[in-house]
Every structure is written in structure tokens, then in C-alpha cells.
Design a protein around this motif. Structure first.
Motif, PDB file in Angstrom:
ATOM      1  N   UNK A 289      69.234  41.561  67.802  1.00 23.09           N
ATOM      2  CA  UNK A 289      69.412  42.834  68.503  1.00 23.09           C
ATOM      3  C   UNK A 289      68.109  43.402  69.001  1.00 23.09           C
ATOM      4  N   UNK A 290      66.967  42.866  68.531  1.00 21.78           N
ATOM      5  CA  UNK A 290      65.658  43.306  68.992  1.00 21.78           C
ATOM      6  C   UNK A 290      64.867  42.114  69.528  1.00 21.78           C
ATOM      7  N   UNK A 291      65.500  41.293  70.294  1.00 19.84           N
ATOM      8  CA  UNK A 291      64.864  40.084  70.810  1.00 19.84           C
ATOM      9  C   UNK A 291      63.697  40.436  71.720  1.00 19.84           C
ATOM     10  N   UNK A 292      62.547  39.833  71.464  1.00 16.18           N
ATOM     11  CA  UNK A 292      61.311  40.121  72.202  1.00 16.18           C
ATOM     12  C   UNK A 292      60.995  38.955  73.132  1.00 16.18           C
ATOM     13  N   UNK A 293      61.585  38.952  74.312  1.00 12.78           N
ATOM     14  CA  UNK A 293      61.389  37.856  75.246  1.00 12.78           C
ATOM     15  C   UNK A 293      59.975  37.848  75.828  1.00 12.78           C
ATOM     16  N   UNK A 294      59.374  39.033  75.986  1.00 10.45           N
ATOM     17  CA  UNK A 294      58.028  39.107  76.564  1.00 10.45           C
ATOM     18  C   UNK A 294      57.023  38.359  75.703  1.00 10.45           C
ATOM     19  N   UNK A 295      57.149  38.516  74.381  1.00 10.21           N
ATOM     20  CA  UNK A 295      56.205  37.872  73.478  1.00 10.21           C
ATOM     21  C   UNK A 295      56.399  36.369  73.387  1.00 10.21           C
ATOM     22  N   UNK A 296      57.492  35.886  73.932  1.00  8.79           N
ATOM     23  CA  UNK A 296      57.728  34.446  73.932  1.00  8.79           C
ATOM     24  C   UNK A 296      56.937  33.730  75.017  1.00  8.79           C
ATOM     25  N   UNK A 297      56.380  34.497  75.938  1.00  8.80           N
ATOM     26  CA  UNK A 297      55.600  33.890  77.017  1.00  8.80           C
ATOM     27  C   UNK A 297      54.285  33.345  76.477  1.00  8.80           C
ATOM     28  N   UNK A 298      53.731  32.315  77.108  1.00 10.99           N
ATOM     29  CA  UNK A 298      52.437  31.769  76.673  1.00 10.99           C
ATOM     30  C   UNK A 298      51.321  32.799  76.797  1.00 10.99           C
ATOM     31  N   UNK A 299      50.280  32.638  76.001  1.00 14.81           N
ATOM     32  CA  UNK A 299      49.153  33.582  76.031  1.00 14.81           C
ATOM     33  C   UNK A 299      48.556  33.722  77.422  1.00 14.81           C
TER      34      UNK A 299
ATOM     35  N   UNK B 119      45.777  48.172  78.077  1.00 10.55           N
ATOM     36  CA  UNK B 119      45.742  46.820  77.516  1.00 10.55           C
ATOM     37  C   UNK B 119      45.501  46.882  76.014  1.00 10.55           C
ATOM     38  N   UNK B 120      44.547  47.708  75.595  1.00 11.34           N
ATOM     39  CA  UNK B 120      44.216  47.830  74.175  1.00 11.34           C
ATOM     40  C   UNK B 120      45.401  48.359  73.379  1.00 11.34           C
ATOM     41  N   UNK B 121      46.195  49.228  73.978  1.00 15.02           N
ATOM     42  CA  UNK B 121      47.343  49.815  73.282  1.00 15.02           C
ATOM     43  C   UNK B 121      48.393  48.784  72.889  1.00 15.02           C
ATOM     44  N   UNK B 122      48.400  47.640  73.551  1.00 12.97           N
ATOM     45  CA  UNK B 122      49.404  46.630  73.236  1.00 12.97           C
ATOM     46  C   UNK B 122      49.195  46.020  71.853  1.00 12.97           C
ATOM     47  N   UNK B 123      48.065  46.300  71.220  1.00 13.88           N
ATOM     48  CA  UNK B 123      47.778  45.718  69.912  1.00 13.88           C
ATOM     49  C   UNK B 123      48.770  46.179  68.848  1.00 13.88           C
ATOM     50  N   UNK B 124      49.489  47.277  69.077  1.00 13.18           N
ATOM     51  CA  UNK B 124      50.426  47.808  68.079  1.00 13.18           C
ATOM     52  C   UNK B 124      51.821  47.216  68.222  1.00 13.18           C
ATOM     53  N   UNK B 125      52.040  46.368  69.201  1.00 10.06           N
ATOM     54  CA  UNK B 125      53.389  45.861  69.455  1.00 10.06           C
ATOM     55  C   UNK B 125      53.895  44.976  68.327  1.00 10.06           C
ATOM     56  N   UNK B 126      53.060  44.048  67.910  1.00 11.43           N
ATOM     57  CA  UNK B 126      53.436  43.127  66.836  1.00 11.43           C
ATOM     58  C   UNK B 126      52.201  42.344  66.426  1.00 11.43           C
ATOM     59  N   UNK B 127      52.364  41.478  65.425  1.00 13.76           N
ATOM     60  CA  UNK B 127      51.232  40.654  64.991  1.00 13.76           C
ATOM     61  C   UNK B 127      50.760  39.745  66.115  1.00 13.76           C
ATOM     62  N   UNK B 128      51.697  39.311  66.934  1.00 15.74           N
ATOM     63  CA  UNK B 128      51.364  38.423  68.051  1.00 15.74           C
ATOM     64  C   UNK B 128      50.385  39.094  69.010  1.00 15.74           C
ATOM     65  N   UNK B 129      50.522  40.406  69.181  1.00 13.21           N
ATOM     66  CA  UNK B 129      49.723  41.143  70.163  1.00 13.21           C
ATOM     67  C   UNK B 129      48.447  41.757  69.567  1.00 13.21           C
ATOM     68  N   UNK B 130      48.293  41.698  68.261  1.00 13.39           N
ATOM     69  CA  UNK B 130      47.225  42.444  67.596  1.00 13.39           C
ATOM     70  C   UNK B 130      45.836  42.140  68.147  1.00 13.39           C
ATOM     71  N   UNK B 131      45.562  40.853  68.399  1.00 10.12           N
ATOM     72  CA  UNK B 131      44.229  40.458  68.858  1.00 10.12           C
ATOM     73  C   UNK B 131      44.237  39.875  70.262  1.00 10.12           C
ATOM     74  N   UNK B 132      45.417  39.839  70.892  1.00 12.49           N
ATOM     75  CA  UNK B 132      45.523  39.222  72.216  1.00 12.49           C
ATOM     76  C   UNK B 132      44.637  39.913  73.249  1.00 12.49           C
ATOM     77  N   UNK B 133      44.583  41.229  73.196  1.00 18.86           N
ATOM     78  CA  UNK B 133      43.825  42.008  74.182  1.00 18.86           C
ATOM     79  C   UNK B 133      42.337  41.663  74.195  1.00 18.86           C
ATOM     80  N   UNK B 134      41.827  41.159  73.090  1.00 24.90           N
ATOM     81  CA  UNK B 134      40.400  40.849  72.981  1.00 24.90           C
ATOM     82  C   UNK B 134      39.998  39.690  73.888  1.00 24.90           C
TER      83      UNK B 134
END
Length: 425
Positions: A38-48, A63-78
Motif C-alpha cells: 500500500x506504500x509502494x515506492x516506485x521512485x526509489x526503485x530507479x537506478x542511482x 536535493x538535500x531534503x530528500x535525505x529524509x525519505x528513506x535509508x536509500x535516499x539518506x546519502x544519495x544527495x552527496x
């Protein structure tokens, strides 16, 4: 791969919708519950690589704010390859400075910086500017797009720019820190080695002339395709020479003060000419003969101004233009040319379309008064009765038409089948 328009739309969606919704969910649920049914995250399924490409269209603050989305996004912005640092996104200058200082120490230095856009309205703190420029310099072999709009020490900026030999796009709008010295301009280096540069946008620069009184600041850019000059001046030069074999698009924006007396164009590939401001520069050379598209938004401030004659001289050179876009103010200025409608125009023979943009009266400054004085002068040559009649009309609130009578037919006399489109700004 999506095009820029689709990327921009996706980034708007990410900024306005996805980020906010996911931040709300983050506050309500733990990371493991975000991925439940019910909370499927299709955006995070995309390649880095795809996600980083999408994030490159966002202001770095978002961009920096996306770090709170999930563990996947925590360091992606860097690992973002593009930095968009605009102070207008922050409530105070202090917030902007703290943000910039923090992210520059947290970015992954193993990721090459491809683009940076810095826009700070007013003076930027020297230590913050130095940190930004040092970061750019550390990636000088990779960065391709650089934009800097600040009030600061120009020597630091130009030293950084000169080291970035891979640049393909450069936009500089630099003003002195001293507000009393704003009209002086920043000296543009006579030799700037940027062999890959295709796009150059300059504001508030001074071009130095040679012993012949000619400034030729763009000779070294052998791949230049697009050139924008805004409120630039010349020192020890009456002629600005734009000689470039690859230049296709030229845009000029000026203030009310004359910058140089003449522009010498020698660009055989020039196809688009855009002008916004007060026409004060005579244009010579073969530059305009190859132009196919012209966009002019002219201004005029004084009854003694000769902008109408300069503007008319430009039109005479447009032998092969096919598309002409002008503001209604431009046409009003052009109407001041003596006996204009009786002149046989030797140019505009290949015109296919003309677009007229109606401007509101508030952007026309003192032009209506100039036009009234011109009409009264012409009426005086006929009779006192004509002058009295005209004065009465002005007193009762009669206003001059936005598009002077007969001027459209004048411009179309050699291309009567050209399409005319009238729009509002």
C-alpha cells in the motif's frame, strides 16, 4: 532518456509533491513500514544514476531534503553532480551561508562536479565564496557549466574560471562589493583559455581596447555558439568587434548609458540577433546579413535621443531575416523617424512572420510624452489649428495607439504575405 522538458516536469513533481508526501510519511512511520503493501515506492526503485539525473534539475536546498525519505535516499544527495545555490531560497543570508558551508564539507568528493550555479543577491561573505571557488577548482577538469552572479572580489572568481578548461557554458554577472562603485564594471581578461566554450553570458564587464581603439574580447573562443552581453562597457575603445566564425546566437542587453559607439560584426554563421534596451550602437560589418531571426525590445528615455535612427539603421541591414519579433514600444520608437512611411525599405524582403508584443504603459517610461511632443512638432509645421486640435485631444485623455498607424504595412512592404501575430506580454 527523458528530454529537458520532461525532466523539468518530473523535478517539479518531485519538489512539490513526492518530497512533501514522503516527508509526512517519514514522520508517521518507521523506514520498514514505508515499504509495506500500500506504500509502494516506485521512485526509489530507479537506478542511482537516473535519480541523480532527476535531482540535478532541483535547487540544492531541495536535493538535500530528500535525505529524509528513506535509508536509500539518506546519502544519495552527496553524490549530486550539479549544485544550484540561490540565496533567494533562504529567509536570511546567514541561513544561506550556513547551508552552503555545511553541504560543501559533506559532499562526496569522488563524484565529479559537472555544473554549478551560484546566485547571491548582494554581497557574498568572502569566506563562503572562497569555499565555493575552492570546491570548483578541485573539480576544474570535469566542470562543464558554471554560473556565478554575485557582488564580490572579481580576481578570485576570474582566477577560478581561468583554471576550468573543460567549461562549455559560462555565465558571469559580477559586481563590486562597494555599492558606490557599481558603474565601474569588471575588467574582462584579454586572454582567457577556454577551448571548449560554446556558450558565454557576461554582465557588467569592461572590454579593453587596443592601440586602434578596438576591443576584440572573443577571438580566443573558437567554438563559441551563443553569446549574451549585458550592460558591458569598453575602455580605450570606440568599437566592440565581435568576430567569430562559429557564433550562431547573439543577444545584447544594455542600460541607459552608451557603452561603445559602434559594434563591428563579422560572424558569417550568425542566425539569431536579440536586443533589449536602448539602441545606441551603430552596427557595421557583414554580421546582420546572415541573420534569420530578430527579436527587439527597445527603450527610449529622452526627446534628444537618437535611438529611433539607430534602430532604423539596423532594419536596413536585415536583408535575409525571416522572423521578426518586436515590442509595441519598439514600433513607437521607430515611428519617430522623419517621414518614415514614405521611405522605400530595401530590406525585410524574405520575411515570413512578424510577431508584435503589446507592452503595458508602465514599461514605456517617458516615451508617450516624447511621442506627443513629436506629434505637436509635426502639427506645427502644418498650422496652428492643427496644434490646438491636438493639444485639446491630449487634454481630454486621448492616448496614442500602441501600434502606430501604417507602421506594420511599412515593415511588410517587401513581404506582404508574411504572417502577423499580435500578442500581449
Amino acid at each position: 532518456m527523458l528530454d529537458k522538458h520532461e525532466m523539468s516536469s518530473m523535478s517539479d513533481f518531485l519538489e512539490e509533491s513526492s518530497v512533501r508526501e514522503k516527508m509526512k510519511r517519514k514522520r508517521k512511520n518507521e523506514d520498514e513500514n514505508d515499504e509495506s503493501e500500500g506504500n509502494e515506492d516506485r521512485l526509489s526503485d530507479l537506478p542511482d544514476g537516473v535519480l541523480l539525473h532527476i535531482l540535478s534539475f532541483l535547487n540544492t536546498k531541495h536535493v538535500v531534503r530528500t535525505c529524509v525519505l528513506s535509508k536509500r535516499w539518506k546519502h544519495l544527495w552527496k553524490r549530486i553532480p550539479t549544485l544550484i545555490l540561490h540565496s533567494s531560497r533562504f529567509s536570511t543570508v546567514k541561513q544561506f551561508s550556513i547551508f552552503v558551508s555545511n553541504i560543501l564539507t559533506r559532499l562526496d568528493n569522488s563524484t565529479a562536479l559537472h555544473a554549478l550555479d551560484l546566485n547571491r543577491l548582494g554581497n557574498i561573505e568572502p569566506q563562503i565564496l572562497k569555499k565555493i571557488l575552492n570546491y570548483v577548482s578541485s573539480h576544474n577538469t570535469h566542470i562543464q557549466e558554471l554560473g556565478i552572479s554575485v557582488s564580490a572580489d572579481s580576481s578570485l572568481i576570474m582566477s577560478c574560471v581561468s583554471s576550468c578548461h573543460a567549461l562549455t557554458s559560462l555565465k558571469l554577472s559580477i559586481y563590486p562589493r562597494d555599492r558606490y562603485d557599481f558603474d565601474s564594471g569588471i575588467l574582462f581578461p584579454k586572454s582567457l583559455n577556454l577551448p571548449a566554450l560554446t556558450s558565454l553570458n557576461l554582465s557588467n564587464f569592461v572590454f579593453c581596447g587596443d592601440e586602434n581603439g578596438r576591443a576584440e574580447p572573443f577571438l580566443a573562443f573558437t567554438k563559441l555558439n551563443s553569446l549574451v552581453i549585458g550592460s558591458c562597457k569598453a575602455r580605450d575603445a570606440q568599437i566592440l568587434s565581435i568576430s567569430n566564425a562559429t557564433l550562431v546566437n547573439l543577444a545584447m542587453h544594455n542600460s541607459s548609458r552608451p557603452a561603445f559607439a559602434k559594434i563591428e560584426l563579422s560572424s558569417p554563421c550568425l542566425r539569431t540577433f536579440t536586443f533589449n534596451g536602448r539602441p545606441v550602437h551603430k552596427i557595421c560589418g557583414s554580421g546582420l546579413s546572415s541573420v534569420k531571426q530578430v527579436n527587439i525590445t527597445a527603450q527610449m528615455y529622452s526627446v534628444n535621443d537618437m535611438s529611433h535612427m539607430v534602430l532604423f539603421s539596423w532594419l536596413l541591414e536585415l536583408a535575409n531575416v525571416q522572423s521578426l519579433t518586436v515590442s509595441s514600444t519598439t514600433l513607437r520608437i521607430l515611428s519617430l523617424v522623419p517621414d518614415l512611411l514614405d521611405i522605400e525599405l530595401p530590406s525585410l524582403c524574405h520575411l515570413k512572420s512578424m510577431k508584435i508584443k503589446l507592452e503595458p504603459s508602465e514599461v514605456q517610461l517617458g516615451l508617450p510624452l516624447i511621442l506627443e511632443q513629436d506629434m505637436l512638432k509635426k502639427a506645427a509645421a502644418k498650422s496652428r489649428k492643427e496644434v490646438a486640435k491636438l493639444r485639446k485631444a491630449f487634454k481630454t485623455g486621448w492616448q496614442l495607439p500602441s501600434i502606430p498607424e501604417g507602421i506594420v504595412n511599412f515593415l511588410l512592404q517587401n513581404s506582404p504575405s508574411a504572417k502577423v501575430d499580435i500578442t500581449t506580454y
